[in-house]
Scaffold this motif. Structure first.
Motif: not given
Length: 369
Positions: A61, A114-115, A118-120, A123, A256, A259, A284
């Motif tokens: 990222y 972005y994916v 913000d997600y991978i 986590l 994220s 959050e 972000r």
């Protein structure tokens, strides 16, 4: 046009993926070597390798705009070196069309960034933190731990609380808890110390091995009288949910955009400084668009003649531009925090500056040369 688009996209995507893989391999090796210092303290080589692997999405990222810049420069410089780009220009590929082609691909890279961010990446960062905590027994939160604030209305008036969490256990328990309760006049009326705590479904904290100290004042002129009691278990009602506590004790990289927005709202409700989290939120939200900026910054390299330097020199220039972007991006965050600048301006300034530079270079090379 479809043939040109296929040519551009195939060369650029393959180059970007190659650059990203090279950078990620380097960062994985650096993380793995750094983790070797903890091997032998309940931490094995397998733990170190797994932790380093879980850091990869976060690095991807952060490096996405740089990889897009270097990969695009390499692909376009190679087309210019072989005179393919000159032929495409002769065939009708004007600056506007070339810019629109790169903008479409840059938008795809922005969506992928972005994916991942913000997600991978959050986590995987959270999994890495939990892995380290399980291997070492606990997760230290610095010398002072993590501080949170809470408010509650009681029959005696509104109460404010300052909560300190010293560390977190491997089983998601909170350890070394200190809770300070203040009355409406700001006087300390109660202190709760507990060895550990768990947060229930109703957000109540279930404290274990608690020591409660009360301060009571008989009159305004009298000295406070302290009394202490020890309890094996104590339920402390609170509005600090598990999500809010996790946001306070875990690194910023594990949060994220949603959050971050919720935690900023919690800080604002409790009149706490949220500048750091607001800057992170806007970074972000706006960071993926840096891929579009890098695409625009790479396009002028296609218009440089072979006499302006070989592919290696142009790639080196791209690396220097990428490093300068990262430095400026990090420096703007620290300056914004120190100077209390508007968060969205702090987050957007590096990309906006590089966009202006790319447009100026593009206009000078295309229009005036």
């Amino acid at each position: 046009m479809k043939t040109v688009r296929r040519l551009f996209y195939r060369d650029i995507v393959s180059s970007v993926l190659f650059v990203a893989l090279a950078f990620l391999s380097l960062f994985f090796f650096i993380d793995f070597v750094e983790e070797l210092g903890d091997v032998g303290k309940g931490y094995t080589l397998l733990h170190a390798a797994a932790y380093s692997a879980l850091q990869v999405p976060g690095h991807l990222y952060e490096l996405a705009p740089i990889a897009v810049l270097i990969g695009t420069i390499y692909a376009l410089a190679r087309l210019a070196q072989s005179s393919e780009y000159t032929i495409l220009r002769t065939g009708g590929l004007g600056p506007g069309r070339a810019l629109s082609l790169l903008a479409g691909l840059g938008l795809m890279f922005a969506m992928a960034t972005y994916v991942i961010g913000d997600y991978i990446a959050p986590l995987s960062e959270r999994q890495a933190t939990e892995l380290q905590a399980r291997a070492m027994g606990k997760l230290r939160l610095g010398r002072t731990g993590a501080w949170l604030k809470d408010r509650a209305s009681t029959p005696d008036g509104e109460r404010s609380y300052s909560v300190n969490v010293g560390s977190t256990g491997a089983d998601a328990t909170l350890q070394d808890i200190r809770i300070f309760e203040f009355d409406t006049d700001g006087r300390l009326v109660r202190r709760i110390g507990a060895a550990s705590a768990r947060i229930g479904d109703d957000d109540a904290w279930q404290l274990a091995d608690a020591v409660v100290t009360h301060w009571s004042v008989a009159s305004a002129s009298a000295q406070p009288v302290a009394s202490e009691e020890k309890l094996a278990a104590l339920s402390w009602p609170s509005t600090l949910s598990a999500g809010v506590v996790a946001a306070a004790v875990l690194p910023l990289s594990t949060m994220s955009t949603v959050e971050l927005f919720r935690y900023i709202g919690h800080l604002a409700d409790n009149e706490q400084a949220a500048q750091q989290y607001e800057i992170q939120f806007w970074k972000r939200a706006l960071y993926p668009f840096a891929c579009l900026v890098m695409m625009a910054l790479a396009l002028p390299f296609a218009y440089l003649s072979a006499r302006a330097g070989g592919i290696s020199l142009k790639v080196f220039a791209g690396i220097m531009l990428g490093i300068s972007f990262v430095l400026l991006n990090n420096m703007s965050s620290h300056l914004g925090l120190l100077r209390n600048w508007t968060p969205w301006i702090v987050a957007a300034a590096p990309s906006a500056l590089f966009l202006l530079v790319s447009l100026a270079a593009f206009s000078w090379l295309v229009r005036y040369r």
